[in-house]
Design an enzyme around this catalytic site. Structure first.
Site, PDB file in Angstrom:
ATOM      1  N   GLU A  33       0.709  -1.077   0.228  1.00  0.00           N
ATOM      2  CA  GLU A  33      -0.055  -0.398  -0.061  1.00  0.00           C
ATOM      3  C   GLU A  33       0.770   0.723   0.185  1.00  0.00           C
ATOM      4  O   GLU A  33       0.424   2.394   0.591  1.00  0.00           O
ATOM      5  CB  GLU A  33      -1.178  -0.206   1.581  1.00  0.00           C
ATOM      6  N   HIS A  52      -4.187   0.775  11.270  1.00  0.00           N
ATOM      7  CA  HIS A  52      -5.531  -0.310  11.664  1.00  0.00           C
ATOM      8  C   HIS A  52      -5.874   0.108  13.525  1.00  0.00           C
ATOM      9  O   HIS A  52      -6.529  -1.053  13.868  1.00  0.00           O
ATOM     10  CB  HIS A  52      -5.980  -1.633  11.532  1.00  0.00           C
ATOM     11  N   HIS A  72      -0.221   5.183   7.766  1.00  0.00           N
ATOM     12  CA  HIS A  72      -1.466   4.667   7.594  1.00  0.00           C
ATOM     13  C   HIS A  72      -1.806   3.340   8.926  1.00  0.00           C
ATOM     14  O   HIS A  72      -0.931   2.434   9.115  1.00  0.00           O
ATOM     15  CB  HIS A  72      -1.305   3.668   6.138  1.00  0.00           C
ATOM     16  N   HIS A 113     -11.880  -0.440   7.086  1.00  0.00           N
ATOM     17  CA  HIS A 113      -9.752  -1.319   6.719  1.00  0.00           C
ATOM     18  C   HIS A 113      -9.255  -0.186   8.027  1.00  0.00           C
ATOM     19  O   HIS A 113      -8.754  -1.341   8.359  1.00  0.00           O
ATOM     20  CB  HIS A 113      -9.694  -0.756   5.676  1.00  0.00           C
TER      21      HIS A 113
END
Lengths: 278, 278, 278, 278
Positions: free
Chosen positions: D78, D99, D97, D166
């Site tokens: 990604e 989670h 990024h 996501h």
């Protein structure tokens, strides 16, 4: 020849370290054990945060919760919780009073605790007790013998009683069974609360609890030594990892020593690494 | 020449340490692996808290869950969970039975688990099984072969089955995939419960789950080695930090050794630091 | 002859380490103590994450929150929270401002905090304060003297005030009482939130809080030294276990030293291991 | 003369260790930083669990997310998340990024995130992005440049975007601001969820969020160095306590070294212990 008293006191302190490490006890709460030879006596540490107690902090009390020998130690204000339960229940040999955060919301909301997974069957039926009912406004500590006797009556033939706006008291036929009941009882409460929250908004308002037959069969199985000893060994290992293990009494076989011995022998059955208890 | 059996047993113990460290296993639960050469055998540690097991505690069982060689070890009461799944599912090579607190509320409330984030797709469809349906009141342990077979039927072609009022059983085509599924399955349940609670009171009672197309595409991607190995290396590092790493088998390349080797080489691609698995 | 100032500063730093270890403080928040001899002065560390402060970081301020001696240290933006409360409340000798995650949801939702277990009685009545009411849109820090005075008016004769969308400020007659109130106040909020959630969906929307009589009697008992000292010793032990204990001032008796001395004497009452405070 | 590139890479790795220690990153997620001299380049570690990355694992990519020099390293699938945001936003110099479990329930339920305490103002307005809208069923990873460009369009002029089912992507003008936004953004989400739950059943369904004026004034204050540096020093100390600190680049002043130097000087202002950043 093993010194039963020394091993009992050591196991009491280890049990207390387990409950502190498992967050059942914090600055408050306490664990006691009935004298292995004299049912009219019990052992409990002096007034201090339970995690900090060593065998040298333990005092011997009568069932009226008076010291057997003169002592300069301050004693727990709520010692009568233990003494009165030992009086009312000849089958009980270990008692814990705690304010575990998993259990206290039930003591605050009045929501009934039920066993919701097999290991939670250890709690059995859990009655409530509210000091206010019989004694009105108090400082909320179980200090007077009549308050301890009232709590023991509420416990009845059960193994755990919820004290409204205060905490819980748990009993066992021995230390290892007591600890098993405290830890998995705490887990049961945590899981029950989460299952209740889950059931609320999605259209199913019910939580599936154990049937009476299931509860009876599974708690009988769990109270046998392979089950309680397996869990005890696990919790002792967590206490060791946390650096909280007290020194073993001189001459007594310790879990660590037994494990090493068993490891060398390699073919030794599990039961040699744990001590048989009631 | 690597000793495949020794490496398999070492990986089984490392996997168990990972699940203990990630709080999927506690005093109870167990992990097994099918024999890499003989599909009619599997390996599982003897009856003990899983975190405490070393390679020397592992026994080899038939798919009827009987020991291949005589042993004085006590075995897990619920070993048939593993054996019966290995019988029913030739594609399964690793099994875990657990009582993870993230998952158990679903087993208690009967709420359906669905994948709600991409890493949760690993769980696939999750059926329920209730021992009471077929066997009435029991001690709630899966002890008899017919009970294990019943559970395996409920699992069907899926990878995870919820056991009402008990826990869950998870399967994988290999150890690393199994661990990935256990950990991210646990995360998925935790996040689903929180999203459900969030949706309840604010006027939107729905939770957005993965579409079937998304679930299929993303779980296929995740099951490839770069993804499972990256997560495995991370969890192994957490086990090392916790002081829980077992000794590596003699002669086998360990993660720690490979990392050191890769560090020196500096230009070595990632794949050299992880072992390719099924 | 003990150096009271040195011991006070040491206790301030220990108290701050306790609150950081108990997750009441994080990168933000601060604790102060009034000068033991001069009520027109108070001590507070310089601008830094509270856990990192040593005695050498502490500055002495007037009740107008100005440094008594010139300093190159940057001071906390919100020091007037402390100074203005010391002005308004001659009975207060220690203040803590925090953003504890257990308490903040109440400051965000406007839900009233009530004591729900005996140890939560320490918080007393908890009023709200909203900076927006008197000052409109601000950067939400209590920086100007008039903002601190406004907060002190909202605190009134109470011991804890909730700051909307910000956090809480807690006061005590001494450091140990302050810490007791912060930690058990935080626990009370956590338990209240859980009991509220529990009561919502199952048909009983009420939470059982302490009666006024209970609250008065139990908090009076808890503020006595055996109770506050027992908890203090426990939290100090947790700080030691976390490796967070600051060095003791030279010549002053430290908790660790006193414990060792008491251990040797064996018969020493509990009170010898703790220092009597206001 | 300090080596700016070496210090930037060191700070990138420290920032990643902070986010791993604060549980924003786990086996997955990544952090990048734009090249301090060349806005057409950025730095990001190779494909691996972020906590495990050292400076030697960092690669330099173009804004098309292609390696500047040939490499045998596998790169993050990604990576275009980072490159496309650096293209769209010349003011952004650091991207994460993740989670995080505090944030993901909002990405799952579609519930809007709003700042609810002053430190949460750092997140600003948080838009949603759903890969399914533009791309239908995918493997849910942002792999293709057009997918990254779509995400960057959804981010717009904001600092955080929620990715449905996501996770989240967060941007900053520098590393320290990015980390501040990630950690307090995560805290904000956790507190918002709890305040929402609290408001639901007790008759007040609203959560008090910051006014636009408050949000603007308080986030401007927080982005100044005394505030971001104070938090950075705290999080670095937590990383050191966890044994996670990477080795400092040779010749560069490290936080530990600076603290020791400042301690000796005793009168040194706070700012000497932290490095000024954008």
């Amino acid at each position: 020849m093993p010194d039963i008293i020394a091993e009992t006191l050591h196991e009491l302190i280890v049990a207390t370290r387990i409950l502190a490490n498992e967050r059942i006890l914090d600055a408050f709460g306490h664990v006691s054990v009935r004298h292995p030879h004299n049912p009219k006596r019990y052992f409990i540490p002096r007034h201090m945060a339970p995690e900090l107690a060593e065998v040298s902090d333990v005092v011997e009390l009568t069932l009226d919760s008076e010291p057997v020998r003169p002592t300069q130690f301050r004693l727990y204000s709520e010692k009568v919780i233990h003494g009165e339960i030992y009086k009312a229940r000849p089958d009980v040999n270990a008692v814990c009073h705690h304010h575990a955060h998993t259990v206290l919301p039930f003591a605050i909301s009045g929501q009934q605790i039920v066993p919701v997974f097999h290991l939670g069957a250890a709690i059995g039926h859990v009655p409530f007790w509210d000091q206010r009912d019989e004694f009105g406004d108090t400082n909320m500590l179980v200090v007077k013998p009549e308050e301890g006797a009232s709590l023991a009556r509420a416990l009845g033939p059960n193994w755990m009683v919820l004290m409204r706006r205060h905490g819980a008291t748990v009993a066992g036929t021995g230390i290892r069974e007591l600890i098993f009941r405290c830890v998995f009882g705490s887990d049961n409460c945590k899981l029950l609360a989460q299952a209740m929250a889950m059931g609320m908004g999605m259209g199913m308002g019910h939580v599936d609890s154990l049937s009476p037959g299931e509860a009876k069969l599974t708690s009988a199985h769990q109270q046998r030594p392979p089950s309680t000893n397996r869990a005890w060994d696990y919790w002792v290992r967590q206490v060791e990892k946390a650096g909280l293990m007290p020194k073993a009494p001189i001459g007594a076989a310790t879990p660590a020593g037994k494990r090493a011995k068993a490891k060398a022998a390699k073919k030794t059955p599990v039961r040699a690494t744990t001590k048989k208890r009631r």
